[in-house]
Design a protein around this motif. Structure first.
Motif, PDB file in Angstrom:
ATOM      1  N   UNK A 222       0.837  -1.211   0.000  1.00 15.76           N
ATOM      2  CA  UNK A 222       0.000   0.000   0.000  1.00 15.76           C
ATOM      3  C   UNK A 222       0.870   1.258   0.000  1.00 15.76           C
ATOM      4  N   UNK A 223       1.943   1.243   0.814  1.00 11.06           N
ATOM      5  CA  UNK A 223       2.822   2.420   0.881  1.00 11.06           C
ATOM      6  C   UNK A 223       3.513   2.640  -0.468  1.00 11.06           C
ATOM      7  N   UNK A 224       3.929   1.540  -1.123  1.00  9.38           N
ATOM      8  CA  UNK A 224       4.602   1.668  -2.426  1.00  9.38           C
ATOM      9  C   UNK A 224       3.644   2.216  -3.484  1.00  9.38           C
ATOM     10  N   UNK A 225       2.377   1.788  -3.404  1.00  4.98           N
ATOM     11  CA  UNK A 225       1.383   2.353  -4.321  1.00  4.98           C
ATOM     12  C   UNK A 225       1.276   3.859  -4.079  1.00  4.98           C
ATOM     13  N   UNK A 226       1.194   4.213  -2.785  1.00  2.00           N
ATOM     14  CA  UNK A 226       1.072   5.631  -2.416  1.00  2.00           C
ATOM     15  C   UNK A 226       2.270   6.442  -2.879  1.00  2.00           C
TER      16      UNK A 226
ATOM     17  N   UNK B  39      -4.541  -9.469  -4.726  1.00  2.00           N
ATOM     18  CA  UNK B  39      -5.843  -8.785  -4.698  1.00  2.00           C
ATOM     19  C   UNK B  39      -5.691  -7.298  -4.413  1.00  2.00           C
ATOM     20  N   UNK B  40      -4.540  -6.885  -3.847  1.00  2.00           N
ATOM     21  CA  UNK B  40      -4.361  -5.433  -3.657  1.00  2.00           C
ATOM     22  C   UNK B  40      -3.319  -4.875  -4.641  1.00  2.00           C
TER      23      UNK B  40
ATOM     24  N   UNK C 255      -2.149  11.913   4.883  1.00  4.38           N
ATOM     25  CA  UNK C 255      -2.345  12.665   3.623  1.00  4.38           C
ATOM     26  C   UNK C 255      -2.587  11.733   2.458  1.00  4.38           C
ATOM     27  N   UNK C 256      -1.766  10.665   2.368  1.00  5.40           N
ATOM     28  CA  UNK C 256      -1.879   9.742   1.232  1.00  5.40           C
ATOM     29  C   UNK C 256      -3.234   9.033   1.245  1.00  5.40           C
ATOM     30  N   UNK C 257      -3.762   8.735   2.428  1.00  2.00           N
ATOM     31  CA  UNK C 257      -5.090   8.104   2.511  1.00  2.00           C
ATOM     32  C   UNK C 257      -6.172   9.109   2.130  1.00  2.00           C
TER      33      UNK C 257
ATOM     34  N   UNK D  36      -3.011   6.315  -1.357  1.00  2.00           N
ATOM     35  CA  UNK D  36      -3.148   4.945  -0.831  1.00  2.00           C
ATOM     36  C   UNK D  36      -4.645   4.620  -0.902  1.00  2.00           C
ATOM     37  N   UNK D  37      -5.015   3.634  -1.742  1.00  2.00           N
ATOM     38  CA  UNK D  37      -6.452   3.373  -1.926  1.00  2.00           C
ATOM     39  C   UNK D  37      -7.127   2.835  -0.646  1.00  2.00           C
TER      40      UNK D  37
END
Ligand SMILES: NC(=O)c1ccc[n+]([C@@H]2O[C@H](COP(=O)([O-])OP(=O)(O)OC[C@H]3O[C@@H](n4cnc5c(N)ncnc54)[C@H](O)[C@@H]3O)[C@@H](O)[C@H]2O)c1
Ligand SMILES: [Zn+2]
Ligand SMILES: [Zn+2]
Length: 387
Positions: free
Chosen positions: A209-213, A234-235, A330-332, A337-338
């Protein structure tokens, strides 16, 4: 107060008559807990502890506090009361709490045994690396009571306000997400780079998730367990089974980076010799191997020329600072971060009363099936059963 507390070695249980924490220092904040996640470290305290918790009859050196103490360090809540000098948050604000404590917090506890103070902290705290504090401890892990409880007290500097639009259950994931975010930030990960994560437990998954963000170009996860590989997929990660290619595994993995030379980054979220070696093998020249895992005391041997000849960087990451929490929030909030990925990480949500059986025991015995289990003291929001 109702809470799940650490009473002594091998004794964690729910109790309805623990003392309610109160604001002591002027810069403290009383928080009405919404959700708190059960972490591998909590299980570790039960199975192998006391580790961070004080031993029976002893006190914590930072705070001077004794057992019993509520556990729980991954949490969100609503501000219920503020000390007279608090300006950062107000009653009714939704908050998450950066759980690490150290020299800069000692003014809160008259019984502290540390010689370091807010004005004369250790070198790490003086330079802003509070996560590397010589006296590092945690809320919910022995210094002060944590958030498997109705209320918790935190210092103002640890409170990070979140938007009322961010669901409070997802907000409870900000702590583990910050572990991963810190690993990316401290090791210098940049947008457009490639990364391979070793191990898809809760920390490996929050690292996806952090890498996506952070805008990673490619995210591959190497994990032994099929069920965890499926979850990582799945993510949005590509997955790799490290047992499927014999001695060729590192070479096959290297090709998955999309670059013949290998990945820019390896994040070791397993902490075994096999993953340590693998990271060194599949990273490119000037690639960075980040050890996020906590190892036992056994050393690992490696051939330094593997690092030298390709000028690789072997580094590690511990904990987080408030900056990581702010960045994750912030990213959320801006969608980097989805939220849907985060919701998938929550495998179950239960009341404190059910927390030992349905949270702790479930994670101890069915670790592969559950990722993150959240507990609530007050039934803020809907509960969810593990499948
Ligand atoms: N640095 C920090 O601040 C920090 C904070 C929290 C947790 N941690 C540490 O991070 C690590 C991960 O935590 P977690 O809760 O996700 O643990 P976990 O045990 O749930 O996950 C580890 C995963 O690694 C996988 N694995 C084991 N051997 C492997 C191999 N050879 N190849 C690929 N995968 C392999 C396991 O199947 C498992 O899914 C732990 O060591 C934990 O103590 C570090
Ligand atoms: Zn934790
Ligand atoms: Zn310090």
């Amino acid at each position: 107060m109702r809470a799940i507390a650490y009473f002594k070695q091998n004794d964690i249980h729910f109790s309805s008559d623990l003392p309610e924490p109160r604001i002591g220092a002027d810069d403290e904040v009383l928080i009405d807990v919404s959700w708190c996640g059960v972490c591998g470290t909590d299980l570790h305290e039960y199975l192998d502890g006391p580790i961070f918790m004080p031993k029976d009859g002893e006190t914590n050196p930072l705070s001077g506090k004794q057992l019993p103490q509520p556990l729980g360090h991954e949490f969100s809540g609503v501000v219920a009361e503020v000390g007279p000098k608090v300006t950062k948050v107000k009653v009714g604000d939704h908050v998450v709490v950066e759980a690490s404590l150290g020299c800069l917090d000692t003014h809160r506890w008259p019984k502290t045994r540390l010689s370091c103070t807010q004005d004369k902290p250790c070198g790490a705290c003086r330079k802003g690396f509070t996560n590397c504090c010589e006296h590092n401890g945690f809320t919910g892990l022995g210094v002060v009571g944590g958030a498997f409880a109705e209320k918790v007290v935190a210092g103002e500097r640890h409170c990070i306000k979140v938007s009322p639009d961010l669901p409070l259950d997802v907000a409870a994931l900000v702590e583990p997400l910050s572990v991963s975010w810190h690993a990316l930030r401290s090791a210098g990960f940049q947008k457009g780079m490639t990364a391979c994560i070793l191990g898809a437990g809760p920390i490996g998954l929050t690292t996806i998730a952090a890498l996506k963000g952070a805008g990673a170009k490619k995210i591959v996860v190497s994990e032994l367990a099929q069920i965890r590989r499926d979850f990582a997929q799945s993510i949005g990660a590509e997955v790799f089974d490290p047992t499927a290619h014999g001695t060729n595994a590192a070479e096959v993995l290297k090709k998955m980076s999309g670059d013949d030379d290998g990945f820019d980054f390896a994040f070791d979220c397993s902490g075994v010799k096999a993953t340590f070696d693998m990271g060194l093998a599949f990273t490119t020249f000037h690639g960075v191997c980040v050890n996020v895992a906590i190892w036992g005391h056994k050393p690992v041997d490696y051939y330094p020329m593997l690092v030298t000849c390709k000028e690789k960087i072997l580094t590690g990451s511990i904990g987080y600072t408030t900056l990581d929490f702010e960045s994750v929030v912030n990213a959320l909030q801006n969608g980097d971060i989805p939220l849907d990925d985060c919701k998938k990480l929550i495998s179950g949500k239960y009341t404190l009363e059910d927390g030992w059986e349905k949270g702790f025991m479930q994670l101890m015995h069915h670790k592969d099936k559950c990722i993150k289990i959240l507990l609530t003291p007050n039934n803020h929001g809907e509960l969810k059963s593990a499948k």
